[in-house]
Design an enzyme around this catalytic site. Structure first.
Site, PDB file in Angstrom:
ATOM      1  N   HIS A   1     -73.132  -6.899  26.297  1.00  0.00           N
ATOM      2  CA  HIS A   1     -73.478  -7.828  27.364  1.00  0.00           C
ATOM      3  C   HIS A   1     -72.534  -7.732  28.556  1.00  0.00           C
ATOM      4  CE1 HIS A   1     -75.469 -11.165  29.157  1.00  0.00           C
ATOM      5  NE2 HIS A   1     -74.481 -12.020  28.996  1.00  0.00           N
TER       6      HIS A   1
ATOM      7  N   SER B   1     -76.502 -12.454  33.525  1.00  0.00           N
ATOM      8  CA  SER B   1     -76.906 -13.285  32.401  1.00  0.00           C
ATOM      9  C   SER B   1     -77.728 -14.461  32.930  1.00  0.00           C
ATOM     10  CB  SER B   1     -75.669 -13.722  31.620  1.00  0.00           C
ATOM     11  OG  SER B   1     -76.000 -14.229  30.363  1.00  0.00           O
TER      12      SER B   1
END
Length: 701
Positions: A671, A556
């Protein structure tokens, strides 16, 4: 406070619109077509790249062993079932080989403390998925207080942040026929009463921000179609989003809170009194954590009157409803301390918080006393991380975990109203042989002279000749702290085989409070990258490892960090794994939820910030004649927070330039890449094979 909006927006807040960015010219970007997240042509490209990467990594003789060991740890029957307290009972989402997506189950608190609790399954996600032809991933539950019988269950298809909300009856153990059933959206909902929800979601055209999050809040009655819900608050499309929650205390007070996030770090806090939303005069950088004895409890990231930044503070609810905001300090951290963001909870009579001192944790209890607050530390072992797991509404009990790099996780029960020490309830067995391993904390001098701490886990007596294969990771953003933790998979697959591990506490994070974060925000972000590189050089100076033996990874916002380190300092690394990253920093505002990260990274619309973004953007920093270590770049198609666009384009540019790389995109998992336990184990095994190939070379499993 349920912190649902922070969870929804995430750490490096990203989401997928699949749209084309308008923040930079596209004529000079030959890989713009890969931004079509689920387009046929990009997915065909992904399939080709996956075949090439898997042919190499899965063919390695170590892969089957790594995968089997990772899966065994992830699905171990003797791991701790992490609890959630609802109406005095203990609930748990459990995954194992028989239930890879998970079962949601319940037992009594007394039985939970036994060695072999008797569980009752309420929802079987694997069976539900098979019956409905969709891969459902658990995203949590919100129950109506104080009786906590009716709940909203959040389910995601494939792991996306967008969820469907369904009403569930805990007494009957079934979904409520004809009950609340909100279709998939990035949304937030809470209970006002048994027949009324407060909801922010996609209500139709013109109700989402530029970041893809809702900014319209409505009241929805039982049996009412979405189109008939009553609007009570409207933000603007330029906001990040607006999220409601309902806070209650033991005295019967109720606060209907609307958090209007104007940027990632600044919000308006409003209270709905039944007729209007009243803005509370609070600092912009503030989070509401709950309600205790008629006082709103907040954590602030900026100074407000006599309340210092990074402090816990309170405000009488009656004052807040009247538009007054005179905060009282509950706890003010020192210069090397921080109140861990996301690790603050309330019970009937107290506030519980994880407080870190030089990145070493403790748990503190704060109780209201007259016009102020009393504090005490829970009696816990020193030098470990402390994480709050759950706290009950309607009592003072809760659970927390303690762990360290070589200390397996222990689950402890506490009572915030009692002076007694927390009691051990569950302990995870050791997942790897830690004998001979030592944990040390060092500091490295960064480019501006700041001393930056890091933890090193390595074998005692390892040769100081730079030969130890070492993995290093960091995050460095969004005021999120990286604290010591027990990872059975890292220990088994890497440490047990002679490798070392480094956790870097670089700026941009929250390890030392808001100032540590602010030091690396926007155009000051180069210090974050310098911090990380300085730790690598310190490891070399100590002869722990060398550039040929040092591998780095991050996801991320940490994936951006890895992309920058690859392009700025290729000489420092032998291997780089870039996970679910953002990498095109000139177009990031228009890809997915990029507009929501402007307060962290800056905007291309501001000349000074654009110049900095251009100077550090990994996608633009790649050079045809660059001598880079071959990176491993992985992402997921279903990630609607980050999206796979950045990773795809970065790999495509490396291919265009004839540079070595590996790229893998999993088709599910969102994610976090964990739609089920097998996926998580596979991703871990693939990454470990890559590091073994680059840092160790060919060898037996």
């Amino acid at each position: 406070m349920k912190h649902r909006w922070l969870a929804a927006v995430g750490l490096a807040v990203l989401a997928t619109s699949g749209g084309i960015a308008q923040t930079a010219a596209v004529t000079d970007d030959p890989h713009i077509w890969l931004e079509d997240r689920e387009g046929a042509k990009p997915l065909a490209w992904v399939e080709t790249e996956n075949k090439r990467t898997l042919a190499r990594l899965e063919a390695d003789p170590r892969y089957p062993t790594f995968y089997a060991e990772a899966l065994e740890i992830a699905s171990a029957e003797d791991r701790i079932p992490m609890p959630q307290i609802i109406n005095g009972r203990v609930f748990n989402l459990w995954r194992d080989k028989a239930h890879p997506q998970g079962i949601w189950r319940v037992t009594s608190a007394a039985d939970f403390a036994s060695a072999n609790p008797e569980w009752t399954t309420l929802i079987d996600l694997d069976a539900l998925s098979q019956a409905e032809g969709r891969k459902w991933v658990w995203k949590g539950v919100t129950c109506l207080e104080p009786d906590e019988r009716r709940c909203l269950v959040a389910l995601s298809e494939g792991g996306e942040d967008a969820t469907s909300l369904r009403e569930f009856d805990l007494q009957t153990g079934t979904f409520v026929k004809g009950g609340f059933d909100l279709p998939a959206s990035k949304q937030n909902a809470d209970w006002i009463d048994a027949d009324t929800l407060i909801v922010s979601r996609d209500w139709g055209e013109g109700t989402l921000t530029k970041s893809g999050y809702p900014f319209v809040v409505k009241i929805l009655k039982r049996g009412q179609p979405l189109a008939s819900a009553q609007e009570i608050h409207r933000g603007t499309p330029d906001d990040i989003g607006t999220w409601p929650s309902v806070e209650r205390d033991a005295q019967g007070n109720r606060a209907i809170v609307i958090t209007r996030a104007k940027t990632f770090f600044t919000s308006d806090i409003l209270l709905w009194d039944g007729t209007r939303a009243v803005k509370v005069p609070l600092p912009g950088k503030v989070e509401v954590n709950g309600l205790v004895s008629g006082h709103l409890v907040v954590r602030t990231s900026e100074t407000w009157g006599k309340v210092p930044e990074g402090a816990l503070a309170s405000l009488p609810l009656k004052d807040a409803l009247e538009g007054r905001g005179d905060l009282v300090t509950i706890f003010a951290p020192g210069p090397r301390q921080s109140v861990d963001r996301g690790n603050v909870a309330v019970t009937d009579s107290a506030v519980i918080a994880s407080v870190y001192d030089n990145v070493r944790g403790r748990a503190m209890v704060f109780t209201p006393s007259g016009e102020g607050w009393k504090s005490r530390a829970l009696n816990l072992p020193d030098n470990l991380s402390v994480d709050l797991v759950t706290a009950e509404h309607g009592g003072d009990r809760g659970y927390l975990t303690i762990s360290g790099f070589t200390t397996p996780t222990r689950l402890l029960a506490f009572d915030a109203s009692s002076a007694a020490a927390p009691t051990a309830v569950k302990s995870s067995p050791a997942r790897f042989d830690a004998s001979g391993l030592i944990v040390e904390q060092f500091e490295a001098r960064s480019s501006d002279g700041t001393m930056v701490p890091y933890f090193l886990v390595h074998r005692d007596g390892a040769p100081k000749d730079g030969s130890t294969p070492t993995l290093m990771t960091a995050y460095g953003g969004f005021e999120i702290s990286n604290t010591p933790y027990y990872s059975g998979i890292t220990g088994k697959l890497w440490l047990e085989r002679g490798g070392a591990f480094v956790l870097a506490n670089i700026r941009g994070g929250g390890e030392f409070g808001p100032k540590w974060h602010e030091a690396g925000r926007k155009t000051k972000r180069q210090l974050v990258f310098d911090d990380f590189a300085s730790i690598a050089r310190d490891l070399f100076a100590r002869r722990i490892t060398s550039a040929e033996k040092l591998g780095i990874y991050g996801g991320s916002n940490g994936g951006l960090l890895m992309g920058v380190e690859l392009t700025q300092h290729p000489e420092l690394w032998g291997a780089v794994t870039i996970q679910v990253p953002l990498l095109d920093m000139l177009r990031y505002e228009g890809i997915a939820a990029g507009a929501s990260w402007v307060d962290e990274y800056g905007s291309v619309s501001v000349p000074e910030e654009r110049a900095f973004l251009a100077s550090m953007s990994p996608y633009h920093a790649l050079r045809k004649d660059g001598r880079y270590p071959e990176p491993y770049i992985w992402t997921t198609t279903k990630d609607d927070r980050v999206g796979p666009q950045h990773a795809r384009k970065f790999a495509a540019r490396m291919k265009e330039y004839g540079l070595p790389y590996l790229f893998y995109e999993d088709t599910a998992g969102g994610h976090s890449g964990d739609a089920d336990i097998a996926q998580g184990a596979r991703l871990q095994a693939l990454q470990t094979v890559y590091f073994a190939q680059k840092l160790i070379g060919p060898g037996a499993p």
